[in-house]
Design a protein around this motif. Structure first.
Motif, short mmCIF file in Angstrom:
data_model
loop_
_atom_site.label_atom_id
_atom_site.label_comp_id
_atom_site.label_asym_id
_atom_site.label_seq_id
_atom_site.Cartn_x
_atom_site.Cartn_y
_atom_site.Cartn_z
N TRP A 115 0.88 -1.18 0.00
CA TRP A 115 0.00 0.00 0.00
C TRP A 115 0.90 1.21 0.00
O TRP A 115 1.98 1.20 0.59
N ASP A 116 0.49 2.27 -0.69
CA ASP A 116 1.25 3.51 -0.63
C ASP A 116 0.30 4.70 -0.75
O ASP A 116 -0.78 4.59 -1.33
N TYR A 117 0.72 5.79 -0.17
CA TYR A 117 -0.10 7.00 -0.21
C TYR A 117 0.77 8.19 0.15
O TYR A 117 1.89 8.03 0.65
N GLU A 118 0.24 9.38 -0.09
CA GLU A 118 0.91 10.61 0.31
C GLU A 118 0.01 11.37 1.27
O GLU A 118 -1.18 11.58 1.00
N LEU A 119 0.58 11.77 2.39
CA LEU A 119 -0.15 12.55 3.39
C LEU A 119 -0.58 13.87 2.76
O LEU A 119 0.25 14.64 2.28
N LYS A 120 -1.89 14.13 2.77
CA LYS A 120 -2.41 15.36 2.14
C LYS A 120 -2.73 16.44 3.17
O LYS A 120 -2.53 17.62 2.92
N PHE A 121 -3.26 16.04 4.33
CA PHE A 121 -3.70 16.99 5.34
C PHE A 121 -3.20 16.54 6.71
O PHE A 121 -3.09 15.34 6.97
N PRO A 122 -2.92 17.48 7.61
CA PRO A 122 -2.32 17.10 8.90
C PRO A 122 -3.21 16.20 9.75
O PRO A 122 -2.71 15.35 10.49
N LEU A 178 -1.73 6.28 9.40
CA LEU A 178 -0.80 5.35 10.05
C LEU A 178 -1.53 4.10 10.53
O LEU A 178 -1.00 2.99 10.45
N ASP A 179 -2.75 4.26 11.03
CA ASP A 179 -3.55 3.09 11.42
C ASP A 179 -3.77 2.17 10.23
O ASP A 179 -3.61 0.94 10.33
N ARG A 180 -4.14 2.77 9.09
CA ARG A 180 -4.40 1.95 7.91
C ARG A 180 -3.12 1.29 7.40
O ARG A 180 -3.10 0.09 7.06
N ALA A 181 -2.03 2.05 7.37
CA ALA A 181 -0.76 1.50 6.90
C ALA A 181 -0.33 0.32 7.77
O ALA A 181 0.07 -0.74 7.26
N HIS A 182 -0.43 0.48 9.08
CA HIS A 182 0.00 -0.57 10.00
C HIS A 182 -0.86 -1.82 9.84
O HIS A 182 -0.35 -2.94 9.82
N ALA A 183 -2.18 -1.62 9.72
CA ALA A 183 -3.08 -2.77 9.58
C ALA A 183 -2.81 -3.54 8.29
O ALA A 183 -2.82 -4.77 8.28
N ILE A 184 -2.55 -2.82 7.21
CA ILE A 184 -2.29 -3.50 5.93
C ILE A 184 -0.93 -4.20 5.98
O ILE A 184 -0.79 -5.34 5.49
N LYS A 196 1.88 -10.52 4.92
CA LYS A 196 2.47 -9.30 5.46
C LYS A 196 3.48 -8.71 4.49
O LYS A 196 3.93 -9.36 3.55
N GLY A 197 3.82 -7.44 4.74
CA GLY A 197 4.81 -6.80 3.88
C GLY A 197 4.94 -5.33 4.17
O GLY A 197 4.20 -4.77 4.99
N PRO A 198 5.88 -4.66 3.52
CA PRO A 198 6.10 -3.24 3.76
C PRO A 198 5.02 -2.37 3.12
O PRO A 198 4.42 -2.74 2.11
N VAL A 199 4.78 -1.23 3.74
CA VAL A 199 3.88 -0.19 3.20
C VAL A 199 4.66 1.11 3.18
O VAL A 199 5.66 1.27 3.88
#
Length: 582
Positions: A159-166, A173-179, A185-188
């Motif tokens: 999974w990848d994304y760019e932080l858009k808003f603070p 981070l919750d979503r990244a960790h869960a995925i 399992k694997g890196p995000v």
């Protein structure tokens, strides 16, 4: 400030409520809530809001994940990898924009190949040239801009994304960790633009429980039942295991199950230990003989369970693939036949198979005869390896001889051995779950040294050994790794098996062109690493014990001395061991 002044007129001034912090300062508290112990970081000009947040938290006495300065990005990824191998808990890595991410990309490829979860983040160079906190200031703000920075690691990320808003810091981070922690399992990867990191973010809920939980895939009960029937009814069953047998409990269950049913187990190119090397059902690394006659084959989490041009399953054999992603769907070409697939964590699949087979009829006489035959073959393989590794078996030192000497030196010591084109499994005896790890099949070299550092950081009381070839040692950025070892007081035993060449490349050439010009050449092109640097000087620069070993007679004493330094003085010890070409 006058009534018509605005934040646009004063970009470095902003008003925050007492409960707000900048978005950069919100990252570490949220990682703490997610159970992250360490953030392996290589900082840059995108980090000021993060560093300010860390300093502010320290002033308030907050308990946050340990922020660890790592002088090279490849080492940061390798340490997160090794920490997970020792604990089973995903850690975080923070890098500097595109250039830091590019240095870490190899580690991400390794982690993806081995299904190792980690939260990988890097800053994104500012996109604004003025008028906002965090806007560009120095020339690299322009030079590091990319149209698609994430492309550097996209194929290695679940999974990848760019932080858009603070305000997105916590939920993303919750979503990244869960995925990252979901099967397989694997890196995000999360990109962090500097302007967003400078903006105020709500701090009130950063310590709250995670809003999203990982998915643990369970094997299909009907498929488990079918696999159990095939294995129980087989005359000549075989298991090929590459990446271990799950956790400590399933490792023990797998060992008992193989013995109980008399099933041959091959460890073809193993990266994790699935069964003790001296187990009476462990028939060694090469599955050729067993695969040709097997009527049922369990492929336990193997990226490539055999060599298609050299090994062929028996016609009509039932082949079962089992593991987190039994078809290895992220790889475009992988066409090993699969008559049945069991998807799930090995720690769930192994006990389920054991339980399903426990209730099935067993021909005790047939199983006893098979068990005796498999044990006799395992004994012959053990004797062959002992002959291969005995002192004097070759005119100089060999990898098997070093493996046998290390095995003797480690007897009675709880240890983890990380090998990257270093000592081979077999001559080196290993018995316990989590006691052996080999380089990932992705081939991102330089993994062994930092992975061992990460495991040592996670579990300081267990001895960690890093054994690698001279080429792999140079790939590991050894100056950076030795600095980390000294700074964090991580005493490793490091064995560099030095044959002054890329032996794996030479072996590949001779395998493909056994009678070719390169095989007959006195020195094969593009493989030599001569003259060899004096690796002792690199280690000694960070106050490590270092010694060169050139003969078999020197090796036991050298290992004993090095282990004393590691265990009593709590310093790294490096042995530069001169060996013959493979």
């Amino acid at each position: 400030m006058s009534g018509n002044d605005s934040q646009a007129d004063h970009p470095n001034e902003r008003s925050e409520s007492a409960s707000d912090i900048n978005a950069g300062g919100a990252i570490f508290p949220r990682l703490k809530a997610l159970g992250v112990d360490c953030v392996f970081a290589n900082s840059g000009t995108d980090f000021p809001p993060i560093i300010e947040g860390l300093a502010e938290a320290a002033a308030r006495g907050e308990d946050l994940p340990r922020a660890i300065t790592i002088p090279h990005e490849h080492a940061a990824l390798g340490m997160a990898h090794g920490y997970w191998l020792a604990t089973g808990r995903a850690q975080a890595v923070m890098l500097h924009t595109n250039v830091g991410l590019s240095n870490g990309a190899t580690g991400a490829i390794n982690a993806a190949c081995e299904h190792v979860p980690m939260l990988l983040m890097s800053g994104r160079t500012p996109v604004t040239e003025a008028g906002r906190p965090g806007a560009r200031t120095v020339p690299i703000g322009w030079g590091q801009e990319m149209r698609d920075q994430t492309a550097l690691v996209r194929e290695a990320s679940k999974w990848d994304y760019e932080l858009k808003f603070p305000e997105q810091v916590a939920p993303l981070l919750d979503r990244a960790h869960a995925i990252a922690e979901s099967t397989p399992k694997g890196p995000v990867y999360l990109s962090l633009p500097r302007e967003v990191l400078c903006e105020p973010a709500p701090a009130g809920s950063l310590a709250a429980p995670a809003t999203m939980r990982p998915v643990r895939t369970a094997p299909d009960p009907e498929a488990i039942t079918q696999a159990a029937r095939w294995l129980a009814g087989a005359e000549r069953p075989l298991v090929i295991a590459q990446r271990g047998a799950g956790d400590a409990e399933s490792f023990a269950a797998f060992s008992d199950w193989a013995r109980d049913w008399g099933i041959a187990v091959s460890s073809w190119w193993a990266t994790h230990l699935a069964i003790a090397t001296d187990h009476p059902c462990h028939v060694g690394a090469d599955p050729r003989q067993w695969l040709e006659e097997a009527d049922c084959v369990l492929v336990l989490d193997c990226l490539a369970p055999w060599w298609p041009d050299q090994h062929r399953p028996a016609p009509g054999a039932k082949i079962i693939h089992a593991g987190p992603d039994p078809l290895f769907s992220r790889y475009p070409v992988r066409n090993f036949r699969s008559d049945l697939a069991l998807a799930g964590e090995k720690a769930d699949i192994v006990p389920a198979l054991v339980a399903a087979m426990a209730g099935l009829p067993k021909d005790e006489a047939r199983v006893a005869a098979r068990r005796e035959r498999v044990a006799a073959a395992a004994k012959r393989e053990g004797e062959r390896l002992r002959d291969l590794s005995r002192p004097g078996a070759a005119p100089g030192l060999t990898k098997p001889q070093v493996g046998r000497a290390l095995s003797d030196a480690l007897r009675g010591i709880e240890s983890r051995v990380f090998s990257e084109l270093g000592v081979p499994l077999g001559p080196l005896e290993r018995h316990e779950h989590g006691s052996w790890f080999q380089e990932p099949h992705s081939g991102g070299l330089g993994w062994c040294f930092p992975a061992a550092l990460g495991a040592q950081l996670a579990d300081p009381e267990k001895l960690c050994v890093a054994t690698m070839g001279d080429g792999s040692y140079m790939f590991s950025n050894p100056t950076a790794c030795h600095q980390i070892a000294e700074a964090l007081e991580l005493p490793l035993l490091i064995l560099v098996l030095n044959n002054e060449e890329w032996g794996a490349v030479r072996a590949s050439v001779t395998g493909l062109y056994p009678d070719g010009h390169a095989s007959r050449a006195n020195e094969m092109p593009l493989t030599a690493l001569k003259p060899s640097p004096d690796f002792r000087r690199t280690a000694e620069a960070s106050r490590a014990h270092a010694r060169r070993v050139e003969t078999a007679s020197e090796l036991p004493d050298a290992l004993e001395e090095a282990l004393r330094v590691v265990r009593e003085e709590r310093r790294c010890a490096l042995l530069d061991i001169r060996i013959l070409p493979d």
